[in-house]
Enzyme design. Structure first.
Site, PDB file in Angstrom:
ATOM      1  N   GLY A  46       0.711  -1.033  -0.001  1.00  0.00           N
ATOM      2  CA  GLY A  46       0.091   0.002   0.100  1.00  0.00           C
ATOM      3  C   GLY A  46       0.829   1.314  -0.160  1.00  0.00           C
ATOM      4  O   GLY A  46       1.995   1.084   0.179  1.00  0.00           O
ATOM      5  N   GLN A  51       3.092   9.846   1.770  1.00  0.00           N
ATOM      6  CA  GLN A  51       4.328   9.057   1.504  1.00  0.00           C
ATOM      7  C   GLN A  51       5.070   9.706   0.291  1.00  0.00           C
ATOM      8  O   GLN A  51       6.312   9.401   0.202  1.00  0.00           O
ATOM      9  CB  GLN A  51       4.093   7.475   1.323  1.00  0.00           C
ATOM     10  CG  GLN A  51       3.657   7.204   2.764  1.00  0.00           C
ATOM     11  CD  GLN A  51       3.348   5.629   2.740  1.00  0.00           C
ATOM     12  OE1 GLN A  51       2.459   5.059   2.172  1.00  0.00           O
ATOM     13  NE2 GLN A  51       4.622   4.934   2.724  1.00  0.00           N
ATOM     14  N   CYS A  92       6.627  -0.765   6.758  1.00  0.00           N
ATOM     15  CA  CYS A  92       6.276   0.360   5.839  1.00  0.00           C
ATOM     16  C   CYS A  92       7.354   0.891   4.901  1.00  0.00           C
ATOM     17  O   CYS A  92       8.868   0.904   5.226  1.00  0.00           O
ATOM     18  CB  CYS A  92       6.116   1.699   7.034  1.00  0.00           C
ATOM     19  SG  CYS A  92       5.322   3.113   6.270  1.00  0.00           S
ATOM     20  N   LEU A  93       6.811   1.343   3.775  1.00  0.00           N
ATOM     21  CA  LEU A  93       7.864   1.850   2.794  1.00  0.00           C
ATOM     22  C   LEU A  93       8.624   3.009   3.244  1.00  0.00           C
ATOM     23  O   LEU A  93       9.756   3.521   2.807  1.00  0.00           O
ATOM     24  CB  LEU A  93       7.128   1.843   1.244  1.00  0.00           C
ATOM     25  CG  LEU A  93       6.530   1.252   0.629  1.00  0.00           C
ATOM     26  CD1 LEU A  93       5.531   1.334  -0.349  1.00  0.00           C
ATOM     27  CD2 LEU A  93       7.584  -0.014   0.250  1.00  0.00           C
ATOM     28  N   HIS A 134      -3.396   0.746   8.398  1.00  0.00           N
ATOM     29  CA  HIS A 134      -2.042   1.252   8.198  1.00  0.00           C
ATOM     30  C   HIS A 134      -2.157   2.521   7.222  1.00  0.00           C
ATOM     31  O   HIS A 134      -1.868   3.649   7.604  1.00  0.00           O
ATOM     32  CB  HIS A 134      -1.395   0.222   7.736  1.00  0.00           C
ATOM     33  CG  HIS A 134       0.201   0.817   7.471  1.00  0.00           C
ATOM     34  ND1 HIS A 134       1.282   0.380   8.074  1.00  0.00           N
ATOM     35  CD2 HIS A 134       0.797   1.454   6.536  1.00  0.00           C
ATOM     36  CE1 HIS A 134       2.413   0.963   7.651  1.00  0.00           C
ATOM     37  NE2 HIS A 134       2.185   1.656   6.711  1.00  0.00           N
ATOM     38  N   GLU A 135      -2.890   2.272   6.350  1.00  0.00           N
ATOM     39  CA  GLU A 135      -2.666   3.523   4.998  1.00  0.00           C
ATOM     40  C   GLU A 135      -3.591   4.754   5.578  1.00  0.00           C
ATOM     41  O   GLU A 135      -3.287   5.797   5.322  1.00  0.00           O
ATOM     42  CB  GLU A 135      -3.189   2.995   3.726  1.00  0.00           C
ATOM     43  CG  GLU A 135      -1.905   2.022   3.089  1.00  0.00           C
ATOM     44  CD  GLU A 135      -0.550   2.507   3.229  1.00  0.00           C
ATOM     45  OE1 GLU A 135      -0.347   3.693   2.972  1.00  0.00           O
ATOM     46  OE2 GLU A 135       0.193   1.457   3.056  1.00  0.00           O
ATOM     47  N   HIS A 138      -1.669   7.111   7.942  1.00  0.00           N
ATOM     48  CA  HIS A 138      -0.840   7.588   7.198  1.00  0.00           C
ATOM     49  C   HIS A 138      -1.478   9.289   6.905  1.00  0.00           C
ATOM     50  O   HIS A 138      -1.011  10.210   7.033  1.00  0.00           O
ATOM     51  CB  HIS A 138      -0.385   7.317   5.868  1.00  0.00           C
ATOM     52  CG  HIS A 138       0.834   6.289   5.853  1.00  0.00           C
ATOM     53  ND1 HIS A 138       1.943   6.882   6.618  1.00  0.00           N
ATOM     54  CD2 HIS A 138       1.009   5.282   5.757  1.00  0.00           C
ATOM     55  CE1 HIS A 138       3.095   6.031   6.408  1.00  0.00           C
ATOM     56  NE2 HIS A 138       2.410   4.675   6.159  1.00  0.00           N
TER      57      HIS A 138
END
Length: 157
Positions: A46, A51, A92-93, A134-135, A138
């Site tokens: 995701g 991000q 996480c990215l 999670h997303e 963000h």
């Protein structure tokens, strides 16, 4: 389409709350296409707009449970229902190389708009439910590291 740079921990943009999307136009479609290309290139599951430095409520994620090539686009998403939480490992990215245990639901329902502004609901289990949560976090300026109870080592393939 274009690859975007994924911001990493320490960048203040990741701590900011995103504004809702109000215009469903070519600019938004380009953002979604760029986010999809960036996500697919990253190897992640995701990606949220902050991000890549865009403070809008936009998320793309892969439905790894049903069709790993299907990209789910979520505009102005909100988790509206979830079941019990369980401990799971998350990464996480924007926090490369760090993994830890967090509490996430095993099932969740999200409400969002598509690229044309139409509202829809979608359910997800396992990693998709985890990704919904999670997303969307963000979009409110939060990273998974705020929820980690213990960091773990994860072997990379």
């Amino acid at each position: 389409m274009a690859l975007r740079t994924i911001l990493t921990v320490g960048d203040e943009t990741l701590k900011k709350k995103c504004r809702p999307v109000t215009e469903f136009n070519d600019h938004l479609h380009t953002l979604l296409d760029d986010m999809t290309e960036t996500l697919l290139e990253s190897g992640g599951v995701g990606l949220a707009a902050p991000q890549i430095g865009i403070l809008r409520r936009v998320v793309v994620l892969l439905d790894v449970n049903k069709d790993p090539e299907e990209v789910i686009e979520l505009i102005n998403p909100e988790v509206i229902e979830m079941n019990e939480l369980e401990q799971t490992i998350e990464g996480c990215l924007s926090v490369p190389g760090k993994y830890g245990y967090v509490m996430r639901p095993t099932w969740a329902k999200i409400r969002a708009q598509d690229r044309n502004g139409n509202w829809f609901e979608r359910e997800g289990e396992g990693i998709v439910a985890q990704c919904f949560c999670h997303e969307t976090e963000h979009l409110d300026g939060h990273l998974f590291t705020e929820k980690v109870t213990e960091y773990v080592e994860v072997e990379q393939e």
